[in-house]
Design an enzyme around this catalytic site. Sequence first.
Site, mmCIF file in Angstrom:
data_model
loop_
_atom_site.group_PDB
_atom_site.id
_atom_site.type_symbol
_atom_site.label_atom_id
_atom_site.label_comp_id
_atom_site.label_asym_id
_atom_site.label_seq_id
_atom_site.Cartn_x
_atom_site.Cartn_y
_atom_site.Cartn_z
ATOM 1 N N SER A 29 -1.768 10.313 9.071
ATOM 2 C CA SER A 29 -0.405 10.772 8.810
ATOM 3 C C SER A 29 -0.373 11.663 7.568
ATOM 4 C CB SER A 29 0.520 9.555 8.684
ATOM 5 O OG SER A 29 1.867 9.952 8.577
ATOM 6 N N LEU A 30 0.309 11.228 6.529
ATOM 7 C CA LEU A 30 0.359 11.967 5.270
ATOM 8 C C LEU A 30 -1.033 12.337 4.768
ATOM 9 C CD1 LEU A 30 1.818 12.785 2.526
ATOM 10 C CD2 LEU A 30 1.318 10.435 1.819
ATOM 11 N N GLN A 33 1.085 6.769 4.073
ATOM 12 C CA GLN A 33 2.123 5.974 3.413
ATOM 13 C C GLN A 33 1.996 4.504 3.788
ATOM 14 O OE1 GLN A 33 5.903 7.876 3.632
ATOM 15 N NE2 GLN A 33 7.010 6.176 2.707
ATOM 16 N N ARG A 52 8.623 16.955 2.736
ATOM 17 C CA ARG A 52 8.420 16.194 3.977
ATOM 18 C C ARG A 52 9.085 14.829 3.875
ATOM 19 N NH1 ARG A 52 4.197 12.649 5.914
ATOM 20 N NH2 ARG A 52 3.548 13.034 8.073
ATOM 21 N N HIS A 106 6.785 9.763 13.088
ATOM 22 C CA HIS A 106 5.960 10.198 14.224
ATOM 23 C C HIS A 106 6.598 9.943 15.585
ATOM 24 C CE1 HIS A 106 2.821 11.163 11.423
ATOM 25 N NE2 HIS A 106 2.896 9.953 10.914
ATOM 26 N N GLN A 127 2.685 17.000 14.009
ATOM 27 C CA GLN A 127 2.321 15.618 13.666
ATOM 28 C C GLN A 127 3.494 14.812 13.150
ATOM 29 O OE1 GLN A 127 2.142 14.427 9.648
ATOM 30 N NE2 GLN A 127 -0.042 14.809 9.810
#
Length: 320
Positions: free
Chosen positions: A90-91, A11, A115, A199, A248
């Site tokens: 991440s994503l 993102q 999410r 996170h 994560q």
Amino acid sequence: MMQYAIVFPGQGSQAVGMLSGHADPVIAQTYAEASSVLGWDLAALVANGPAEELNRTERAQPALLAAGIAAWRLWQKQGLPPPAALAGHSLGEYSALVASGSLDFADALKLVELRGQLMQAAVPAGTGGMMAILGLEDEQVEAVCRAYPGSEVLEPVNYNSPGQVVVAGQKAALDWLAANAKAQGIKRALPLPVSVPSHCSLMRGAAEKLAETLALTTVRAPSIPVFHNFDAQSRQDAGSIREALKVQLYCPVRWTQTIRGLSGRGIGVFLECGPGEVLAGLCKRIGKELAAASLSEPAGLEKARGLASGEAAVCSPSAA
């Protein structure tokens, strides 16, 4: 031929018109497929915006997943051997799992939409955020966070490259950090335009709720090793992959460790599959000997082909 890895952005890389420079119909087809799965017009949002809507967490996450898989499908049409490894920031880890065959595209789209919704709901708008810290080593940033005298959350969450670590937490802690940056030896402290402190420990509740849906989602062994964010290791069994996706959400993204680990396995080329060039730039900061390119534009795709096929000189400035 030097081994290469495909990496998928997270993102922040979304943009109206992303991947529109490519004429290949696989881009539009992938966006249309995502729209059908989600029940809202992702294709129109990506093409026309508005940017404010695309930047909403629950919209940005499926849109970026779709863009990453569109670029991956475009790459697969190039007729080159598959990558030695996959990773996502991440994503982007979800995109990597789809590319590996571990997750179905449709399942992943629904997962990342959920999410995003869970992340946005976990912390009231305006009460949390993220800040990029430039000019300190990882251990120094950790020490600064420990030095915060208040009780609010302040944690390192993205170890992006040497000298670039992102922290997340509650507003009071971030305000303290901004006010005391110079005194703490920070070269620059840049607030990021996000409302969700990703996170960090504030996301534990969201992770537990996400895990309920992950438990019902089909997960297969990846056909290409996928290296996960929180420990830079690959996994084969469904249970440990589900656990990695849960963890994560509230553990740091160890991107520097991931890229160095892949480099140590003989991978010298990193190709960014999705919009923007953020990860390609980070890879070069992590290792000056590494070559990187982004597939976001046709020229980048040609450069990537040259790097992956060995036709481009990896050590030359043009391959940087």
